[in-house]
Design an enzyme around this catalytic site. Structure first.
Site, PDB file in Angstrom:
ATOM      1  CG  ASP A 196      -0.215  -0.173   2.535  1.00 24.89           C
ATOM      2  OD1 ASP A 196       0.960  -0.611   2.514  1.00 24.89           O
ATOM      3  OD2 ASP A 196      -0.809   0.111   3.592  1.00 24.89           O
ATOM      4  CD  GLU A 281       9.560  -1.721  11.242  1.00 29.73           C
ATOM      5  OE1 GLU A 281       9.465  -1.840  12.499  1.00 29.73           O
ATOM      6  OE2 GLU A 281       8.588  -1.403  10.524  1.00 29.73           O
TER       7      GLU A 281
HETATM    8  C1  UGA Z   1       3.284  -0.596   9.352  1.00 30.30           C
HETATM    9  C2  UGA Z   1       4.581  -0.860   8.619  1.00 30.30           C
HETATM   10  O1  UGA Z   1       4.683   0.005   7.501  1.00 30.30           O
HETATM   11  C3  UGA Z   1       4.604  -2.312   8.162  1.00 30.30           C
HETATM   12  O2  UGA Z   1       5.747  -2.558   7.409  1.00 30.30           O
HETATM   13  C4  UGA Z   1       4.555  -3.181   9.382  1.00 30.30           C
HETATM   14  O3  UGA Z   1       4.479  -4.542   8.996  1.00 30.30           O
HETATM   15  C5  UGA Z   1       3.309  -2.855  10.177  1.00 30.30           C
HETATM   16  O4  UGA Z   1       3.196  -1.466  10.452  1.00 30.30           O
HETATM   17  C6  UGA Z   1       3.346  -3.647  11.458  1.00 30.30           C
HETATM   18  O5  UGA Z   1       3.595  -3.070  12.514  1.00 30.30           O
HETATM   19  O6  UGA Z   1       3.239  -4.877  11.377  1.00 30.30           O
HETATM   20  P1  UGA Z   1       0.788  -0.653   8.246  1.00 30.30           P
HETATM   21  O7  UGA Z   1       0.472   0.279   7.143  1.00 30.30           O
HETATM   22  O8  UGA Z   1       0.188  -0.390   9.564  1.00 30.30           O
HETATM   23  O9  UGA Z   1       2.324  -0.820   8.340  1.00 30.30           O
HETATM   24  O10 UGA Z   1       0.465  -2.190   7.833  1.00 30.30           O
HETATM   25  P2  UGA Z   1      -0.247  -2.763   6.551  1.00 30.30           P
HETATM   26  O11 UGA Z   1       0.093  -1.971   5.384  1.00 30.30           O
HETATM   27  O12 UGA Z   1      -1.687  -2.969   6.873  1.00 30.30           O
HETATM   28  O13 UGA Z   1       0.449  -4.210   6.418  1.00 30.30           O
HETATM   29  C7  UGA Z   1       1.791  -4.367   6.070  1.00 30.30           C
HETATM   30  C8  UGA Z   1       1.904  -5.424   4.959  1.00 30.30           C
HETATM   31  O14 UGA Z   1       1.414  -6.669   5.427  1.00 30.30           O
HETATM   32  C9  UGA Z   1       1.099  -5.059   3.705  1.00 30.30           C
HETATM   33  O15 UGA Z   1       1.842  -5.389   2.560  1.00 30.30           O
HETATM   34  C10 UGA Z   1      -0.139  -5.924   3.825  1.00 30.30           C
HETATM   35  O16 UGA Z   1      -0.695  -6.306   2.575  1.00 30.30           O
HETATM   36  C11 UGA Z   1       0.369  -7.130   4.588  1.00 30.30           C
HETATM   37  N1  UGA Z   1      -0.661  -7.760   5.448  1.00 30.30           N
HETATM   38  C12 UGA Z   1      -1.465  -7.021   6.257  1.00 30.30           C
HETATM   39  C13 UGA Z   1      -0.814  -9.130   5.398  1.00 30.30           C
HETATM   40  O17 UGA Z   1      -0.101  -9.827   4.654  1.00 30.30           O
HETATM   41  N2  UGA Z   1      -1.778  -9.709   6.182  1.00 30.30           N
HETATM   42  C14 UGA Z   1      -2.597  -8.987   7.000  1.00 30.30           C
HETATM   43  O18 UGA Z   1      -3.483  -9.592   7.688  1.00 30.30           O
HETATM   44  C15 UGA Z   1      -2.427  -7.604   7.025  1.00 30.30           C
HETATM   45 MN    MN Z   2       0.728  -0.010   5.098  1.00 28.45          MN
END
Ligand code: UGA
Ligand code: MN
Length: 335
Positions: A196, A281
């Site tokens: 995203d 991280e």
């Molecule tokens: C923030 C950070 O930018 C992420 O790199 C980090 O993994 C996350 O916090 C965290 O603390 O775990 P955020 O925008 O809140 O990111 O998270 P998302 O964008 O919703 O998810 C990160 C990635 O994991 C995305 O590529 C999303 O597609 C993936 N994801 C999310 C999954 O594979 N499964 C899920 O159930 C949710």
């Molecule tokens: Mn994100």
């Protein structure tokens, strides 16, 4: 009578003479017609132009010959491949996110996209998108364990996201590289790109020269306009962040890349899903590098080239109302 005869003779002579002179004049004129006229003065500017153009043509031909000669023997060294690991999961905006991301990556040379679905199986939506993407890719899947997965209505910060998927991407990469013959199977850079975020093309140029771990600012993250490593005399000395700057590496996932060599030399390095909030991280980086060794990019970390954008969840109120009447959108149309 005799006088008359004399006059006649004279007239005849004059006439004959006149005739002869005219004839000679005519013959001379006819001879001149067949000859080239001496037009040197006319042609001077034309001739000069032609010879000047000939000279220029010759000079151009020389230049082309010289530049061809210098071009040929030089062979450009191959760029290191950027291996991008992207966790992704099924939701209404998934295809839109992956379309945007894949079309950004199409502009990046030597990129291999490792897409890891948070799913018990590969889905047709992602498979089709990858086949049609025109990118070099590897399609993997790894479901997040139920007790670790965010549930409907949970705040997004409650549990870390994309952890098992990034670790699966790392596992595949290590195995695949070991199986590759040749000396340059360790050449490359690893980057974790969530589906995203927004990536400028320049960030890929910046990270390609990573020796161990390179770092740069991330925009619109952590409740800030940007977070970034602070650089003094070419070294990272601390971090500009609004929250717990004491974390070993208070950076977002989008703000660093690691050399493939370092990933392969540390086969145990991975993301810890049990790490406290904000330490995901750090859990990966702390075994690999020290702050002193970080390589600042993006003009000593003064430029924002990647943004932690988040896509709004689309509202489906009308869709649900129509579905209740049996008039919902055609399920066969993939969105
Ligand atoms: C923030 C950070 O930018 C992420 O790199 C980090 O993994 C996350 O916090 C965290 O603390 O775990 P955020 O925008 O809140 O990111 O998270 P998302 O964008 O919703 O998810 C990160 C990635 O994991 C995305 O590529 C999303 O597609 C993936 N994801 C999310 C999954 O594979 N499964 C899920 O159930 C949710
Ligand atoms: Mn994100």
């Amino acid at each position: 009578m005799a006088a008359r005869m004399k006059l006649k003779l004279k007239l005849k002579t004059v006439f004959v003479l006149y005739f002869m002179v005219s004839l000679m004049g005519l013959v001379y004129a006819l001879m001149q017609l067949g000859q080239r006229c001496d037009c040197t003065e006319h042609d001077m500017p034309k001739d000069r132009t032609i010879s000047r153009l000939r000279g220029e043509l010759h000079r151009f031909q020389e230049q082309i010959r010289k530049s061809d000669a210098t071009k040929q023997p030089q062979k450009q060294p191959a760029k290191p491949t950027i291996f991008v690991i992207t966790p992704t999961y099924a939701r209404l905006v998934q295809k839109a996110e992956l379309t945007r991301l894949s079309q950004t990556f199409l502009h990046v040379p030597q990129l291999h996209w490792i897409v890891v679905e948070d799913s018990p199986h590969k889905t047709p939506l992602v498979s089709d998108l990858l086949v049609k993407s025109g990118l070099a890719y590897t399609h993997l899947h790894m479901p997040t364990a139920k007790d670790r997965k965010l549930q409907e209505g949970d705040p997004s910060w409650l549990k870390p996201r994309g952890v098992e998927q990034r670790n699966e991407g790392l596992r595949w990469l290590r195995e695949d590289r070991r199986a590759q013959p040749g000396g340059d199977n360790q050449q490359g850079v690893v980057y974790f790109a969530d589906d995203d975020n927004t990536y400028s093309l320049q960030i890929f140029d910046e990270m390609r020269s990573t020796q161990r771990v390179s770092v740069w600012p991330v925009g619109l993250v952590g409740g800030m306009k940007y977070e970034r490593p602070v650089v003094e005399e070419g070294k990272v000395v601390r971090f500009h962040t609004g929250w717990r700057p004491s974390r070993p590496f208070p950076m977002d996932m989008a703000g660093f890349a690691v050399s493939l060599k370092l990933v392969l030399a540390n086969p145990e390095a991975c993301f810890d899903g049990d790490a406290p909030m904000g330490f995901l991280e750090s859990s990966f980086l702390q075994g690999l590098v020290t702050m002193d060794e970080l390589e600042p990019k993006a003009d000593n970390c003064s430029k924002v080239l990647v943004w932690h954008t988040r896509t709004e969840k689309p509202k489906m109120k009308r869709e649900e109302a129509l579905q209740a009447q049996g008039l919902g959108s055609d399920r066969a149309v993939e969105v």
